[in-house]
Design a protein around this motif. Sequence first.
Motif, short mmCIF file in Angstrom:
data_model
loop_
_atom_site.label_atom_id
_atom_site.label_comp_id
_atom_site.label_asym_id
_atom_site.label_seq_id
_atom_site.Cartn_x
_atom_site.Cartn_y
_atom_site.Cartn_z
N TYR A 157 12.24 -17.33 43.28
CA TYR A 157 12.87 -17.82 44.50
C TYR A 157 13.09 -16.65 45.47
O TYR A 157 13.57 -15.58 45.07
N PRO B 76 15.65 -22.62 35.97
CA PRO B 76 15.96 -23.88 35.31
C PRO B 76 15.62 -23.85 33.81
O PRO B 76 16.10 -24.66 33.05
N HIS C 276 24.80 -23.99 35.91
CA HIS C 276 24.27 -23.75 34.56
C HIS C 276 24.84 -24.75 33.58
O HIS C 276 26.01 -25.12 33.67
N1 LIG Z 1 18.92 -22.86 32.49
C1 LIG Z 1 20.11 -22.10 32.23
C2 LIG Z 1 20.31 -21.09 33.34
C3 LIG Z 1 20.75 -21.72 34.63
C4 LIG Z 1 20.21 -20.99 35.84
O1 LIG Z 1 19.79 -19.85 35.79
N2 LIG Z 1 20.17 -21.72 36.96
C5 LIG Z 1 19.53 -21.22 38.13
C6 LIG Z 1 18.91 -22.30 38.92
C7 LIG Z 1 17.90 -21.81 39.90
C8 LIG Z 1 18.28 -20.59 40.72
O2 LIG Z 1 19.10 -20.71 41.65
O3 LIG Z 1 17.75 -19.51 40.44
C9 LIG Z 1 21.32 -22.99 32.08
O4 LIG Z 1 21.23 -24.18 32.41
O5 LIG Z 1 22.37 -22.50 31.63
#
Ligand SMILES: N[C@@H](CCC(=O)NCCCC(=O)O)C(=O)O
Length: 252
Positions: free
Chosen positions: A28, A72, A182
């Motif tokens: 991103y 994700p 998360h």
């Molecule tokens: N999948 C893990 C980590 C969550 C996470 O890093 N979310 C980031 C979403 C996208 C971003 O903004 O980079 C969890 O669910 O704990």
Amino acid sequence: MERIMDKPLIGVVMCHTVKEGHPAWVLYQKYLDAIMDAGGVAIALPHRPGLGEAIAQRTLGLLDGLLLSGSPSNIEPWRYGASGEEEKADPGRDELTLALIPQALKLRLPLLAICRGMQELVVAAGGTLNRQLPSEKVRHCADTDAPLAEQYAPAHPIQLTADGQLARLLGGVASLQVNSLHKQGIQDVGPRLQAEATAEDGVIEAVSVPDHPFAIGVQWHPEWRYQDSDASSRLFAAFIHACHQYRKEKRL
Ligand SMILES: N[C@@H](CCC(=O)NCCCC(=O)O)C(=O)O
């Protein structure tokens, strides 16, 4: 104006995904913008299962800092001694980050680890994760169908560890309101890390490595609209400052 050649080079590990049927790499832009606006140059690090250790060895000497972004995807549970399948796995990323982190700690290479990145730091340092955090007391996971501005809006308070590295770096604040996206989180922080912040349900929201110039992990997203937040701007400025220092010492 600082010459590009004088700016620190920050490695950012990419995420592997499938886009319209094609295997694809994702990173991103917000993470790269935060690095570049703070005075660094970002370089993306793709990976390949089976080559994590080799890629880490090849790239570490080139870097002045390492940023582990959110994603994700989830770390595969066997990596921290838990059982079960992981539907949203990115095994190449697990392999590369878990090879890079111990070396970054050994070399004293500055490391900023965000969300999944923080979870990687915890696992690499011998801690474990809760694969499904309870949501009764604190809303850790935003509604992924909501508009982005809503998902990344401040969601809950955290208390910073008094006199901790993070509290000092953020100018002595005792608490912060953070965004939260998360499902997983720290179960056991492990023997090597220091808790730097905690949510109201006791979940550790930030960690650091004692005796390291800058190895900090945060469960929230400081890169999101960091310009609007004094704490987020300070965090990126301090990270890039540490990367400059590392680069200077490396060249002596
Ligand atoms: N999948 C893990 C980590 C969550 C996470 O890093 N979310 C980031 C979403 C996208 C971003 O903004 O980079 C969890 O669910 O704990």
